[in-house]
Design an enzyme around this catalytic site. Structure first.
Site, PDB file in Angstrom:
ATOM      1  N   ASP A 165       0.849  -1.182   0.000  1.00 31.35           N
ATOM      2  CA  ASP A 165       0.000   0.000   0.000  1.00 31.35           C
ATOM      3  C   ASP A 165       0.893   1.242   0.000  1.00 31.35           C
ATOM      4  OD1 ASP A 165      -1.749   2.091   0.519  1.00 31.35           O
ATOM      5  OD2 ASP A 165      -2.889   0.978   2.027  1.00 31.35           O
ATOM      6  N   HIS A 166       0.872   1.998  -1.074  1.00 36.20           N
ATOM      7  CA  HIS A 166       1.708   3.192  -1.194  1.00 36.20           C
ATOM      8  C   HIS A 166       1.347   4.275  -0.192  1.00 36.20           C
ATOM      9  CE1 HIS A 166       4.137   2.382  -4.781  1.00 36.20           C
ATOM     10  NE2 HIS A 166       3.117   1.646  -5.180  1.00 36.20           N
TER      11      HIS A 166
END
Length: 66
Positions: A36-37
């Site tokens: 998850d950026h």
């Protein structure tokens, strides 16, 4: 909240691989990482994946980290 990252390992396969200037059959496994950026920066994820690969290539190295 979801997962920050998911690490996947492929099957170990014997493949021709360059090692120390020569082609030889080596046991090779594919590592992939989905993350998850919003939680993890790409540089951190790449560093983690590189460290996992290094530990799989030389498991005794894990003893040095303890």
């Amino acid at each position: 909240p979801g997962e920050a990252g998911i690490l996947a390992l492929g099957a170990v396969r014997r493949m021709p691989w360059e090692h120390e200037g020569a082609i030889a059959l080596r046991s090779v496994v594919t590592l992939s990482l989905s993350f998850d950026h919003r939680v993890v920066d790409g540089e951190q994820a790449a560093s983690f994946l590189r460290d996992v690969g290094a530990l799989l290539a030389d498991p005794a190295r894990a003893m040095l980290l303890a």
